[in-house]
Scaffold this active site. Structure first.
Site, short mmCIF file in Angstrom:
data_model
loop_
_atom_site.label_atom_id
_atom_site.label_comp_id
_atom_site.label_asym_id
_atom_site.label_seq_id
_atom_site.Cartn_x
_atom_site.Cartn_y
_atom_site.Cartn_z
N VAL A 138 0.87 -1.17 0.00
CA VAL A 138 0.00 0.00 0.00
C VAL A 138 0.91 1.22 0.00
O VAL A 138 1.94 1.24 0.69
CB VAL A 138 -0.91 0.01 1.25
CG1 VAL A 138 -1.78 1.27 1.28
CG2 VAL A 138 -1.78 -1.24 1.29
N CYS A 139 0.53 2.22 -0.80
CA CYS A 139 1.24 3.52 -0.76
C CYS A 139 2.73 3.31 -1.08
O CYS A 139 3.07 2.51 -1.96
CB CYS A 139 1.00 4.15 0.61
SG CYS A 139 1.31 5.92 0.75
N THR A 140 3.62 3.97 -0.37
CA THR A 140 5.05 3.87 -0.68
C THR A 140 5.66 2.54 -0.24
O THR A 140 6.86 2.33 -0.42
CB THR A 140 5.83 5.03 -0.03
OG1 THR A 140 5.53 5.08 1.36
CG2 THR A 140 5.46 6.36 -0.67
N GLY A 141 4.84 1.64 0.27
CA GLY A 141 5.32 0.28 0.50
C GLY A 141 5.85 -0.36 -0.78
O GLY A 141 6.77 -1.20 -0.73
#
Lengths: 238, 238
Positions: free
Chosen positions: A99-102
């Site tokens: 998720v996101c910058t993961g």
């Protein structure tokens, strides 16, 4: 069905909790929050700590591995035990997700090269810099690799996954149990919808949060460059 | 701007984290997770613990008090220290809010009688039984009392509050920073949209979760009755 969600210093909580809240409602599902070491992990705001119930070495082969994003992502870009764990987990996982910058962490660990994937709108260029086909979509599916856009997009990702894992009917039951019938009071959640002013302020705000000197490692430097590009409108839509 | 979010055994995590993720992004905002005692609090799934950074007695007068819901709500319906804290906090708060079955706790503490309010779809009848004008809406505003529907609705509630507290422009910046542009893969998040089968399974599932013998206190008995009514279609739409 064993899911491992990685925690690390300065993770963004909703990135982790959105998917947890969905996936934990699947029949026979266990979600374990893991970190390099067991114990409390502090979120990006400094206002909240969650407990990692296991170390990564205790859960080497989850069926689903999920990496949330957050300002602390910059501290997870160098090779080391977390990347080694991610590569080993991915070698046997049914699903590898972020998720996101993961997704930047997955990319830095070498797991997304050549694949279609997404990230927070501010991080699409850094993601592309890792040889990823970075696209601005809510949830991107490339084989077993599932990536979501920023923060709240993890709920949509997890509902899609719930449909794959438990069947569409079960996913719909979960959606109803969570009353996930979103009605945002504003329509400013995507770069294509927000005003120029909103985009500029959000970009400046996040770039400032991201670019604290102590965090100026490779990943955050890339994010900072991306923030400047975003401010100039260059990554507003891909 | 001091926000206190109440934690208790078997709370539903997204109920608390959705609003936290929004409200913590307001300028000058501090969100504190409180519980009867400091320390780890275990969520409804048993898979996650969050740390209450303060006891309720340490934060007697937050500007915003927010009560999440969850299967553990039944254990919070009796008068005692939590209700006393809620009444004292409410006496000086700018906003008093709840997500999901958190409104039942506010009602049991005597704070919602005669007011318009909402809750999880399964809990609208029990809410009405406390003399509340229970309505099936996503976010209900009655003066300073703001209540949200089930689980995920806390994000919408908090964005509305962010607009009131920090101004609409700031709320839009927060929405963009969280990329809150929801795209659920299914359209089954509300009783008016879910199929009869989905409604029946979700009702049975939640009623079972709610009605564990150890939790058969006043509130959960009411929820159980409501679940049966929901299964018969009596509270499908209000």
């Amino acid at each position: 069905m064993n899911t491992a969600i990685l925690l690390y210093d300065k993770f963004t909580t909703l990135d982790a909790i959105g998917p947890y809240e969905v996936l934990s409602r699947l029949r026979g599902s266990t979600v374990t929050f893991v970190a390099e070491r067991r114990g409390p992990v502090t979120a990006d705001t400094g206002m909240l700590s969650m407990i990692a119930e296991a170390s990564i070495s205790e859960l080497p082969h989850p069926d689903l591995v999920l990496v949330p994003g957050g300002p602390g992502q910059g501290g997870q870009m160098a090779d080391g035990p977390v990347h080694e764990w991610l590569r080993a987990a991915d070698a046997t996982s049914t699903w590898t997700a972020s998720v996101c910058t993961g997704s930047l962490i997955l990319a830095a660990a070498g797991l997304l090269a050549g694949r279609r994937a997404t990230s927070h709108w501010l991080a699409l260029q850094p993601l592309a810099d890792y040889g990823v086909q970075a696209v601005s979509e809510r949830v991107v599916i490339d084989g077993k690799y599932i990536t979501a856009a920023g923060v709240s997009a993890g709920i949509d990702l997890a509902l899609w996954l719930a449909g794959q894992i438990g069947g569409e009917e079960r996913a719909k039951v979960i959606q109803l149990s969570m009353e996930y019938d979103p009605q945002p009071p504003f329509d400013s959640g995507h770069m294509s919808k927000a005003s120029a002013k909103t985009k500029a302020v959000a970009t400046a705000l996040m770039a400032r949060d991201i670019a604290k000197p102590a965090q100026l490692k490779a990943g955050t430097q890339l994010l900072w460059n991306s923030a400047l590009a975003a401010a100039r409108g260059k990554v507003a839509r891909r």
